[in-house]
Scaffold this active site. Sequence first.
Site, mmCIF file in Angstrom:
data_model
loop_
_atom_site.group_PDB
_atom_site.id
_atom_site.type_symbol
_atom_site.label_atom_id
_atom_site.label_comp_id
_atom_site.label_asym_id
_atom_site.label_seq_id
_atom_site.Cartn_x
_atom_site.Cartn_y
_atom_site.Cartn_z
ATOM 1 N N HIS A 1 -9.736 3.612 8.404
ATOM 2 C CA HIS A 1 -10.235 2.299 7.973
ATOM 3 C C HIS A 1 -11.628 1.995 8.514
ATOM 4 O O HIS A 1 -12.390 1.264 7.880
ATOM 5 C CB HIS A 1 -9.265 1.204 8.413
ATOM 6 C CG HIS A 1 -8.130 1.000 7.465
ATOM 7 N ND1 HIS A 1 -6.929 1.650 7.601
ATOM 8 C CD2 HIS A 1 -8.004 0.226 6.361
ATOM 9 C CE1 HIS A 1 -6.116 1.289 6.616
ATOM 10 N NE2 HIS A 1 -6.739 0.430 5.858
ATOM 11 N N ASN B 1 0.834 -1.208 0.000
ATOM 12 C CA ASN B 1 0.000 0.000 0.000
ATOM 13 C C ASN B 1 0.866 1.254 0.000
ATOM 14 O O ASN B 1 0.685 2.163 0.829
ATOM 15 C CB ASN B 1 -0.940 -0.012 1.211
ATOM 16 C CG ASN B 1 -2.205 0.793 0.975
ATOM 17 O OD1 ASN B 1 -2.385 1.396 -0.077
ATOM 18 N ND2 ASN B 1 -3.089 0.812 1.959
#
Length: 478
Positions: free
Chosen positions: A366, A330
């Site tokens: 998240h 990521n």
Amino acid sequence: MIGLFLSLLSWIGLSPVPLAAYLIGTTEPALKLLISILLGYPLGIIYNKYVREYKEYRNIYFIVTGLDIALYNFGLSFYHNVIPAVVIYLSTKLLGPGKHNAIITFIFNMTYLLVGYVLTESEDYDITWTMPHCVLTLKLIALSFDLWDGKKMLKGEKLSETNKKTALESTPQFLELIGFLYFPACFLVGPIFSFRRYLDFISDKFPIEKEAHSLEEQAMKRLVQGLSYLVAFQVGISVFSMKYMLSDEFWETSIIYRHFYSGLWAHFALYKYIACWLLTEASCIRFGLSYNGKKKTEMGEVSQWDGCNNIKLMRFEGATKFQHYIDSFNCNTNHFAAEYIYKRLKFLGNRNLSQFFTLFFLAVWHGTRSGYYVTFFNEFIIIYMEKELESIITKTEIYNKLWASNAKYLLYGLLKTYTIVFMGWSLIPFDVKVFSKWWRVYASLYFSGFMLFLPWALIYKPAVIKIVKMISPPSKEN
């Protein structure tokens, strides 16, 4: 308008997607997501062949195709993704590009995202409008800071070299902003990219025609890699499953087996993300968005197409410490966290505090479930221990001698085992999300990660320093 066509088929009960999802053992939303990701590649071909020559239609093409994908996946809920873009456009017009605009953008986008999570989040892996919205949140926060940096640059204030590359001296036009938002290759799952890159792309600053062969070659390479990882993921989850780890049967196996099983489960679970990022990168390359200059090789200068790279495969697969995972996995989100959160917390005067709050931000970004916070807390304590341990042992002569001898293969094997096993430990809460589930699996592992990493500063570190002084004099190289 493939998304609209597939939506119409679904509305009249003729869509082949539910049956296909059943046959391959996945959910209908997951298969729709995969179809949408794969659509990016042919859309890139169509863009370069038929649309790119008409500059006035470029943003419109991205908006129409991106909206088509959004409508197919989320129905009328796609409007949520437009609202923050309208807000930043209006706030920038009213307040100008500066500190207050950046603060308002940050607060509004994070609040909107968190409210979305509260309204839509469940115990399962949700594919709702919040999925592209979390990507959009980072893009718009970065955009507001880039506008602020551009204002600083116009005033002659000093900026880092990285900030100079993304700083914006003028505010986006509305169609440019919406095109940036809905860019079809990576609207759903990222990777994120700067508005400066988008402007350079639509302004023909990238040699797409001149480097067409290289572009097509690199795009196809990433496409094949993405499909390969997708197959590996499907095979992996058929062997290693979280459902089994939550069962009573899992408790009946040995503690060593449970650790290795959870580690291998995590490794294959991460392939889901890797596959998606490779496929979206292939699409970004196919559009021409990923151009990243040239590099000199023995064969002369070659163009690079890694500007939207989100995974470094060799570093990930060869990881022997958790920092390797952070460096390779990521990448664009990590870059955002480093440039727009970590470095801008410099006023705290403490790197560990800056890192802690950066990881806390990522956990909040998240979602609201406890598992996200435990996973990022795990990352904090593991990286803290690794950095301090490495600074102690790398200064010893015995350490350098071992890595210079055949013992390095044994050391590599041990470190590779360590990273795989404890990546499983770290990722379990992230996957199951809710306390009751991750606590159950952690109990089956006897909370080994906490026992290893939490006592480091008070117990293990003094012991390691004492042992090192006893068995090895300092390395002459240090």
